[in-house]
Design a protein around this motif. Structure first.
Motif, mmCIF file in Angstrom:
data_model
loop_
_atom_site.group_PDB
_atom_site.id
_atom_site.type_symbol
_atom_site.label_atom_id
_atom_site.label_comp_id
_atom_site.label_asym_id
_atom_site.label_seq_id
_atom_site.Cartn_x
_atom_site.Cartn_y
_atom_site.Cartn_z
ATOM 1 N N SER A 137 8.977 -9.245 -5.212
ATOM 2 C CA SER A 137 9.434 -8.933 -3.860
ATOM 3 C C SER A 137 9.634 -7.442 -3.616
ATOM 4 C CB SER A 137 10.752 -9.672 -3.589
ATOM 5 O OG SER A 137 11.322 -9.257 -2.369
ATOM 6 N N MET A 138 10.277 -6.746 -4.538
ATOM 7 C CA MET A 138 10.636 -5.351 -4.282
ATOM 8 C C MET A 138 9.513 -4.352 -4.555
ATOM 9 S SD MET A 138 14.600 -4.548 -5.127
ATOM 10 C CE MET A 138 14.707 -5.231 -6.769
ATOM 11 N N HIS A 139 8.366 -4.838 -5.041
ATOM 12 C CA HIS A 139 7.257 -3.922 -5.315
ATOM 13 C C HIS A 139 5.950 -4.445 -4.735
ATOM 14 C CE1 HIS A 139 10.328 -3.218 -8.474
ATOM 15 N NE2 HIS A 139 10.106 -1.971 -8.111
ATOM 16 N N ILE A 140 6.055 -5.261 -3.731
ATOM 17 C CA ILE A 140 4.880 -5.865 -3.118
ATOM 18 C C ILE A 140 4.095 -4.795 -2.364
ATOM 19 C CG2 ILE A 140 6.077 -6.535 -1.005
ATOM 20 C CD1 ILE A 140 4.533 -9.213 -1.188
ATOM 21 N N ALA A 141 2.767 -4.839 -2.490
ATOM 22 C CA ALA A 141 1.923 -3.814 -1.880
ATOM 23 C C ALA A 141 0.541 -4.382 -1.603
ATOM 24 C CB ALA A 141 1.809 -2.597 -2.804
ATOM 25 N N ASP A 142 -0.188 -3.696 -0.725
ATOM 26 C CA ASP A 142 -1.594 -4.005 -0.474
ATOM 27 C C ASP A 142 -2.237 -2.757 0.119
ATOM 28 O OD1 ASP A 142 -4.103 -4.863 0.284
ATOM 29 O OD2 ASP A 142 -3.420 -6.759 1.119
ATOM 30 N N LEU A 143 -2.856 -1.964 -0.731
ATOM 31 C CA LEU A 143 -3.421 -0.691 -0.288
ATOM 32 C C LEU A 143 -4.567 -0.891 0.693
ATOM 33 C CD1 LEU A 143 -3.365 1.393 -3.595
ATOM 34 C CD2 LEU A 143 -1.679 1.339 -1.742
ATOM 35 N N SER A 144 -5.252 -2.041 0.616
ATOM 36 C CA SER A 144 -6.355 -2.291 1.541
ATOM 37 C C SER A 144 -5.866 -2.400 2.979
ATOM 38 C CB SER A 144 -7.104 -3.567 1.147
ATOM 39 O OG SER A 144 -6.333 -4.728 1.424
ATOM 40 N N LYS A 145 -4.600 -2.717 3.157
ATOM 41 C CA LYS A 145 -4.000 -2.808 4.486
ATOM 42 C C LYS A 145 -3.150 -1.587 4.834
ATOM 43 C CE LYS A 145 -5.628 -6.774 5.829
ATOM 44 N NZ LYS A 145 -6.484 -6.850 7.043
ATOM 45 N N GLY A 146 -3.178 -0.591 3.961
ATOM 46 C CA GLY A 146 -2.369 0.602 4.203
ATOM 47 C C GLY A 146 -0.912 0.411 3.855
ATOM 48 N N MET A 147 -0.581 -0.691 3.179
ATOM 49 C CA MET A 147 0.791 -0.957 2.754
ATOM 50 C C MET A 147 0.966 -0.381 1.350
ATOM 51 S SD MET A 147 3.806 -2.028 2.677
ATOM 52 C CE MET A 147 5.099 -2.949 1.853
ATOM 53 N N MET A 148 1.611 0.802 1.268
ATOM 54 C CA MET A 148 1.729 1.515 0.002
ATOM 55 C C MET A 148 2.767 0.909 -0.941
ATOM 56 S SD MET A 148 1.538 5.351 1.622
ATOM 57 C CE MET A 148 1.741 6.219 0.072
ATOM 58 N N GLY A 149 3.535 -0.017 -0.434
ATOM 59 C CA GLY A 149 4.432 -0.736 -1.320
ATOM 60 C C GLY A 149 5.873 -0.765 -0.858
ATOM 61 N N ALA A 150 6.528 -1.880 -1.180
ATOM 62 C CA ALA A 150 7.982 -1.917 -1.103
ATOM 63 C C ALA A 150 8.505 -1.052 -2.234
ATOM 64 C CB ALA A 150 8.480 -3.355 -1.228
ATOM 65 N N ASN A 151 9.781 -0.712 -2.189
ATOM 66 C CA ASN A 151 10.302 0.237 -3.174
ATOM 67 C C ASN A 151 11.766 -0.051 -3.446
ATOM 68 O OD1 ASN A 151 10.891 2.663 -4.672
ATOM 69 N ND2 ASN A 151 9.098 3.582 -3.687
ATOM 70 N N GLY A 152 12.104 -0.231 -4.704
ATOM 71 C CA GLY A 152 13.487 -0.504 -5.062
ATOM 72 C C GLY A 152 14.372 0.729 -5.101
ATOM 73 N N ILE A 153 13.777 1.921 -4.938
ATOM 74 C CA ILE A 153 14.542 3.170 -4.959
ATOM 75 C C ILE A 153 14.776 3.631 -3.527
ATOM 76 C CG2 ILE A 153 14.622 5.525 -5.835
ATOM 77 C CD1 ILE A 153 14.553 3.335 -7.999
ATOM 78 N N LEU A 154 16.042 3.790 -3.156
ATOM 79 C CA LEU A 154 16.372 4.158 -1.777
ATOM 80 C C LEU A 154 15.786 5.515 -1.403
ATOM 81 C CD1 LEU A 154 20.111 3.065 -1.354
ATOM 82 C CD2 LEU A 154 18.039 1.837 -0.724
ATOM 83 N N GLY A 155 15.105 5.552 -0.273
ATOM 84 C CA GLY A 155 14.558 6.800 0.245
ATOM 85 C C GLY A 155 13.285 7.257 -0.437
ATOM 86 N N ALA A 156 12.783 6.487 -1.409
ATOM 87 C CA ALA A 156 11.638 6.948 -2.200
ATOM 88 C C ALA A 156 10.327 6.906 -1.433
ATOM 89 C CB ALA A 156 11.514 6.118 -3.475
#
Length: 327
Positions: free
Chosen positions: A104-123
């Motif tokens: 959940s916290m690192h889900i991504a899909d670069l093909s859609k321009g979604m660079m990723g969820a991130n567990g680090i605040l503000g990262a």
């Protein structure tokens, strides 16, 4: 003849409702399945905040990049990431958008321009500065969008990124999803400024604050900012004042909430109810059409869960894949 008071045509309105409803039902289902112990890891739900994600993402294409937060499911769905692949990822199964290894916290899909969820605040803020710099260098007209909560907006990385984007005049939109709580800490307790627009002013960029539960307010403000960025106008900040229906994470007892607060936001600040009232009140869409969408979405989510539960777990050999980038 019905006059359309909105900037979107009827089919586009139905599609936006469908996307918001998909986010809502996706999160409601995860709330149930996590409580049953079906889902590994940590889960942070986006329910209640759908109008912000969809209002902004309706202006973006696959080439535009976004960086999300630990509460990223809504951003993923609004950006066009496949719902079944997302469900597999959250269940930790093969075929997930990150092959079941991000969760959940690192889900991504670069093909859609979604660079990723991130567990680090503000990262996500420095990441979108990089994506925006690349877009500016290529003169592609693409933009990058950073999502951050009111708590993350106090992180040094976020503030440094505001300065960097302003100095380099990058095509970036910084979105502060202000749901009133940094985990359990009130925004008023932890943030000195009355409005996050003041933060934008401090770095020489425009800022706008809107009701994040009003899809059309978000859509209008985001559209103007994104158009400006595409045309070389540089970065801007958008504060969306919104609510979350669940706790900071699944299992959060929410003892910091006032009595009756959750009932109030469910009854009076539900962005889907607001949207439905607006479009049906204008005579552009019927309640029956929205109910049909609701039914379709429930089927979509049920099918995604079935696919996720049937998919195999990653094998031991999968530990050694996706470790290094291959060019």
């Amino acid at each position: 003849m019905t006059v359309n008071p909105f900037p979107l045509e009827r089919q586009a309105l139905l599609q936006c409702y469908r996307t918001m409803r998909t986010i809502r039902e996706f999160e409601e289902r995860l709330h149930v399945d996590f409580a049953r112990g079906d889902i590994p890891g940590f889960v942070h739900l986006y329910a209640g905040e759908e109008a912000t994600a969809v209002g902004i993402m309706s202006h973006l294409g696959d080439g535009d990049r976004i960086a999300s937060t630990h509460r990223g499911h809504g951003h993923c769905i609004a950006k066009g990431v496949d719902v079944a692949a997302m469900m597999k990822e959250i269940y930790g199964r093969k075929g997930g958008s990150c092959n079941g290894k991000g969760g959940s916290m690192h889900i991504a899909d670069l093909s859609k321009g979604m660079m990723g969820a991130n567990g680090i605040l503000g990262a996500g803020a420095p990441l979108v500065c990089g994506a925006a710099l690349a877009a500016k260098y290529r003169k592609s007209g693409e933009v990058a969008v950073c999502f951050a909560g009111d708590g993350a907006s106090n992180q040094g990385t976020f503030l440094e990124s505001l300065n960097l984007a302003a100095v380099w005049n990058l095509p970036v939109l910084f979105v502060i999803e202000n749901n009133g709580y940094a985990e359990a800490t009130s925004r008023d307790y932890a943030t000195a400024v009355n409005s996050f627009v003041d933060r934008a002013s401090g770095f020489g960029m425009p800022g706008v604050a809107v009701d994040g539960t009003d899809f059309f307010a978000v859509h209008e403000a985001a559209g103007e900012i994104i158009k400006r960025a595409r045309e070389g106008g540089g970065p801007a900040l958008l504060e969306c004042r919104m609510v979350r229906f669940y706790g900071h994470f699944e299992g959060d007892a929410q003892t910091y909430r006032a009595p009756g607060e959750l009932d109030d936001i469910r009854n009076n600040q539900d962005c889907l109810k607001k949207f439905a009232a607006q479009v049906t009140g204008a005579g552009l869409v019927t309640s029956e059409e929205l109910q049909a969408v609701d039914h379709e979405v429930l089927g979509l989510i049920e099918d995604a869960v079935k696919q996720a539960k049937a998919a195999p777990l990653p094998s031991a050999a999968d530990l050694l894949t996706d470790v290094y980038v291959k060019y």
